[in-house]
Enzyme design. Sequence first.
Site, PDB file in Angstrom:
ATOM      1  N   PRO A 192      60.816  26.146  79.122  1.00  9.12           N
ATOM      2  CA  PRO A 192      61.848  25.945  79.399  1.00  9.12           C
ATOM      3  C   PRO A 192      61.993  26.505  81.479  1.00  9.12           C
ATOM      4  CG  PRO A 192      62.140  28.132  78.447  1.00  9.12           C
ATOM      5  CD  PRO A 192      60.349  27.693  78.445  1.00  9.12           C
ATOM      6  N   GLU A 193      61.691  25.492  82.043  1.00  3.72           N
ATOM      7  CA  GLU A 193      62.066  24.571  83.580  1.00  3.72           C
ATOM      8  C   GLU A 193      63.923  24.727  83.841  1.00  3.72           C
ATOM      9  OE1 GLU A 193      59.059  22.061  84.741  1.00  3.72           O
ATOM     10  OE2 GLU A 193      58.334  22.161  82.610  1.00  3.72           O
TER      11      GLU A 193
ATOM     12  N   HIS B 101      61.117  36.753  65.126  1.00  7.82           N
ATOM     13  CA  HIS B 101      60.407  37.054  66.674  1.00  7.82           C
ATOM     14  C   HIS B 101      61.906  37.984  67.564  1.00  7.82           C
ATOM     15  CE1 HIS B 101      56.714  36.233  66.337  1.00  7.82           C
ATOM     16  NE2 HIS B 101      57.794  35.007  65.656  1.00  7.82           N
TER      17      HIS B 101
ATOM     18  N   ARG C 214      56.875  34.224  71.117  1.00 12.06           N
ATOM     19  CA  ARG C 214      55.258  34.807  72.464  1.00 12.06           C
ATOM     20  C   ARG C 214      55.438  35.710  73.076  1.00 12.06           C
ATOM     21  NH1 ARG C 214      53.241  29.114  73.350  1.00 12.06           N
ATOM     22  NH2 ARG C 214      51.971  30.383  75.155  1.00 12.06           N
TER      23      ARG C 214
END
Length: 276
Positions: A2-3, A92, A111
Amino acid sequence: MPELPEVETVRRGLTALVQGAKINSVAVPYPKAVVSDLTDFQTDLAGATIDQIDRRGKFLLFRLSNQKTLVSHLRMEGQYSVEPVGATPHKHTEVIFSLDDDRDLMYNDTRRFGRMQLVPTGKEYQEVSGLAKMGPEPTEADLDITYLTSILAKSHRKIKPFLLDQSNVAGLGNIYTDEVLWQTKVHPETLTDHLSAEEVANLRQNIIQEINRATVHHGTTVHSFSNVFGEVGQFQNELDVYGRAGEPCRRCGTTLVKIKVAQRGTTYCPKCQVQK
DNA sequence: GCGTTTGTTGTAGC
DNA sequence: GGCTACAACAAACG
């Protein structure tokens, strides 16, 4: 991954879904996701209302009714989702905010790189190091040409790591950096103090326009990005270089090449982007 | 089984 | 001291 455009897309979705919602309690199945004191985190959030959700660079800022701000960074693959109360957490899911309207706001991160913390509102720019050093937003109003020219001239490094450094300009990551360098016809290893005035002006325009266009398209989904509604972005269809190594340059037809610059995969056109 | 992927940070090095 | 470079972090995928 995500930018800025993806984080802004998430911010808008969260605003639509949970602005005004009250938090009853917070469960933290993965305590490392919270970097401020965990007990305070849970105590302070219980009973607070989410007044507003802001963004600075790639940081999300949840403004709460109790003079606290929840600062959240998604890093690589952090995601928020809103589910009916009692929904089974994902494998997660790291943080679960139980809302008092029978919904759960979940933070999921495959992650486990994303981090969040609770700080007094107004102190976030002192207490969060990434925010303290954050450069200007990539907008017409904030990204001043004089500023950009000046820091490029006094810096002695390659343009790619320079653009990835959030203290210079906020919001660019690996994808949009490669895109704007291709648009500007600048080799990613060009030293910042070698850029001409015209290249600097073009680079600034391309940064602003690219971030804008990607935001309009709800961001880029390359691997896993989706907004709070579970919807993917559309901008991956607009990319000219990222993920296209081995394919022809859309301008000149030359085969795009992939190299490593500052440890990052970097795709460029060896004919359009010649190092000076 | 290992290299590749990416954003930020802490630290080593110049 | 100030700036730059880079390893480390984490986990999935091919």
